[in-house]
Design an enzyme around this catalytic site. Structure first.
Site, PDB file in Angstrom:
ATOM      1  N   LYS A 189       0.869  -1.180   0.000  1.00  0.00           N
ATOM      2  CA  LYS A 189       0.000   0.000   0.000  1.00  0.00           C
ATOM      3  C   LYS A 189       0.904   1.228   0.000  1.00  0.00           C
ATOM      4  O   LYS A 189       1.918   1.255   0.721  1.00  0.00           O
ATOM      5  CB  LYS A 189      -0.879  -0.023   1.257  1.00  0.00           C
ATOM      6  CG  LYS A 189      -1.870   1.127   1.354  1.00  0.00           C
ATOM      7  CD  LYS A 189      -2.744   0.987   2.603  1.00  0.00           C
ATOM      8  CE  LYS A 189      -3.788   2.084   2.708  1.00  0.00           C
ATOM      9  NZ  LYS A 189      -4.653   1.928   3.902  1.00  0.00           N
ATOM     10  N   SER A 238      -9.812  -0.284   7.217  1.00  0.00           N
ATOM     11  CA  SER A 238      -9.274  -0.248   5.849  1.00  0.00           C
ATOM     12  C   SER A 238      -8.591  -1.508   5.346  1.00  0.00           C
ATOM     13  O   SER A 238      -8.222  -1.564   4.179  1.00  0.00           O
ATOM     14  CB  SER A 238      -8.309   0.918   5.700  1.00  0.00           C
ATOM     15  OG  SER A 238      -9.034   2.103   5.582  1.00  0.00           O
ATOM     16  N   SER A 282      -9.559   2.066   2.976  1.00  0.00           N
ATOM     17  CA  SER A 282      -8.686   2.801   2.096  1.00  0.00           C
ATOM     18  C   SER A 282      -7.666   1.925   1.366  1.00  0.00           C
ATOM     19  O   SER A 282      -7.036   2.405   0.430  1.00  0.00           O
ATOM     20  CB  SER A 282      -7.942   3.872   2.903  1.00  0.00           C
ATOM     21  OG  SER A 282      -7.108   3.250   3.876  1.00  0.00           O
TER      22      SER A 282
HETATM   23  N1  GLN Z   1     -13.110   4.574   6.577  1.00  0.00           N
HETATM   24  C1  GLN Z   1     -12.356   5.010   7.709  1.00  0.00           C
HETATM   25  C2  GLN Z   1     -11.882   6.429   7.490  1.00  0.00           C
HETATM   26  O1  GLN Z   1     -12.198   6.979   6.502  1.00  0.00           O
HETATM   27  C3  GLN Z   1     -11.212   4.082   7.975  1.00  0.00           C
HETATM   28  C4  GLN Z   1     -10.025   4.324   7.134  1.00  0.00           C
HETATM   29  C5  GLN Z   1      -8.856   3.471   7.519  1.00  0.00           C
HETATM   30  O2  GLN Z   1      -9.011   2.458   8.201  1.00  0.00           O
HETATM   31  N2  GLN Z   1      -7.688   3.908   7.107  1.00  0.00           N
HETATM   32  O3  GLN Z   1     -11.211   6.992   8.296  1.00  0.00           O
END
Ligand code: GLN
Length: 500
Positions: free
Chosen positions: A80, A179, A155
């Protein structure tokens, strides 16, 4: 016996084929690079390092010939783009880091490299990991391989799409509020977020430091275990790293339970079902596969019991106060002085900061910086941030009450299947979709997403399992037992050839 196509092999199969020399890392890496190029329209990769990967593959083959038996020797993966890498660019999905090159590798990257894994490139993600759909990347969205008109989740959307589309056997991801688990669920793969502190955060670009955790995305629990063993372990460079001996998650995953008997590997395992994870209005497309997976766990010997996580709904406001608060502080370092982008024209230092940040950050990142600065400001701190911290502790305590009665907690990963690209225009609606992943994140508990079959329109649905602190091996064991008895995790999205 005919050998599966190279891209169809998962981590365990690939490592076995490399070990018995039926396949070379070079041959495999070439095949995957071709496949990545043929599926460029998925938008999964932000950077492909063909030359570096081929050189590393060749060297892995040579090392193997000389007797090197590193656990992941020659295994192609990708990271990532939130992990910094010395030999590849790092953007965190943001324009503000365009052109940035880290002088060092993140610990997770360095450990996977030391275990012999080969990095084919950097994977698309929401800007600074903020999002649930991968539509917040400054470099364009990622398409879900099951239906390219839909989001892959976020994400870690690039990681999930690449593994689901069989471009890679496994990839790294990060999970701050879901994410790893949610994109795994949306793309029909397996992902695990370990206990906070199990994987080093050193070199993982910080979003919300008290929540961020790295983990693997792969096709099976077994494949995740193989990666997690290499990625995890104490790191003196991360002050929040757990001081515990390194674990062989793969070996522990295979350890039979004391009460196990033939056909009942999960005998004695108590799985708690929080009422709040199964509301009356839960989408039937999600409920059906999740309940089917739970019935399968029961057939394997597990007992299902009712538990309560009464503050589940509060996890959303609590998370969306704490995460932006930490982000507003973490992202203050991106000011045009040290990293990446700097505005071309400005009058003085303050103007340079303003223009750089205005140009460099996307809308969601700006929204969170402003929310975070607001909840931390004098007069609002007590009303928002401090309250949120108190409720965070209560959420963690609620889990401990559950774990007095059960070994694992189960529920859906997300309240829906993957939604169409461009559909979500209201950020708060997207926040609400995180309801089932945020509680474990706030408590710092390990959580896992396992393919549980398909909902409406043939879209994948994930089952979430949550364990108590440092009980990753229990999650992997249950996931592996489920996957030994079912084939949901073996389903691949329809093959598409590259558009002409
Ligand atoms: N959807 C959550 C956010 O927007 C989690 C994102 C994540 O785990 N990086 O913060």
């Amino acid at each position: 016996m005919s050998r599966p196509a190279l891209h169809e092999m998962g981590v365990a199969e690939t490592l076995a084929a490399l070990a018995d020399r039926s396949v070379s890392s070079l041959e495999l890496t070439r095949a995957l690079l071709d496949r990545i190029a043929a599926h460029a329209e998925l938008g999964a990769f932000l950077h492909v390092d063909s030359e570096g990967a081929l050189a590393a593959a060749l060297s892995a083959d040579q090392r193997r010939a000389q007797g090197d038996a590193s656990p992941l020797l020659g295994l192609p993966i990708a990271h990532k783009d939130i992990f910094v890498t010395a030999d590849q660019p790092t953007t965190a999905g943001s324009k503000i880091l365009a052109g940035y090159r880290s002088p060092f590798d993140a610990t997770v990257v360095a450990r996977l490299k030391a275990a012999g894994a080969i990095s084919l490139g950097k994977l698309n993600c929401d800007e600074f990991a903020m999002g649930s759909a991968n539509e917040n990347s400054a470099y364009g969205p990622v398409h879900n391989p099951w239906d390219t008109g839909r989001v892959p989740g976020g994400s870690s959307g690039g990681s999930a799409a690449a593994v689901a589309a069989r471009l890679l056997p496994a990839a790294t991801g990060t999970d701050t509020g879901g994410s790893i688990r949610q994109p795994a669920s949306f793309t029909g793969i397996t992902g695990i977020k370990p206990t906070y502190g199990v994987c080093s955060r050193y070199g993982m670009i910080a979003f919300a430091s008290s929540l961020d955790q790295a983990g693997p995305l792969a096709r099976s629990a077994q494949d995740c275990a193989l990666l997690l063993s290499a990625m995890s372990g104490f790191d003196e460079r991360d002050a929040t790293s757990a001081e515990r001996p390194a674990q062989d998650f793969h070996a522990r995953m295979l350890d039979p339970r004391p009460d196990a008997s033939p056909g009942r590997p999960l005998a004695g395992l108590r799985i708690g079902l929080p009422a709040q994870f199964f509301p009356d209005n839960l989408d039937a497309d999600v409920a059906r596969p999740v309940l089917a997976a739970l019935a399968q766990l029961q057939r394997l010997g597990a007992t299902l019991i009712d538990v309560q996580l009464p503050r589940t709904q509060l996890a959303i406001p609590v998370y969306y106060i704490i995460a932006p608060a930490e982000a507003s502080s973490n992202l203050s370092r991106f000011d045009g002085v040290k990293f990446g982008h700097r505005a071309a024209h400005y009058t003085d230092l303050l103007d340079m900061y303003k223009k750089t940040r205005t140009e460099g950050f996307g809308a969601e990142v700006k929204r969170r910086i402003m929310t975070g600065a607001y909840v931390l400001s004098h007069g609002y701190y007590d009303a928002y941030y401090f309250q949120a911290q108190k409720i965070r502790r209560m959420i963690a305590d609620d889990f401990q009450r559950c774990f007095a009665e059960c070994d694992l907690i189960a529920g859906p990963v997300a309240p829906s299947v993957a939604w169409p690209l461009g559909q979500q225009t209201d950020p708060v609606r997207e926040y609400l979709a995180d309801i089932f992943t945020l509680p474990a994140s706030l408590a710092g508990l390990p959580g896992m997403s396992l393919p549980a079959g398909f909902g409406g329109q043939g879209l994948p649905v994930g089952l979430q399992l949550i364990a108590n602190y440092f009980q990753e091996a229990q999650l992997l064991h249950a996931g592996h037992a489920l996957q030994q008895a079912t084939d949901w995790h073996l389903q691949a999205p329809p093959e598409r050839t590259a558009s002409p």
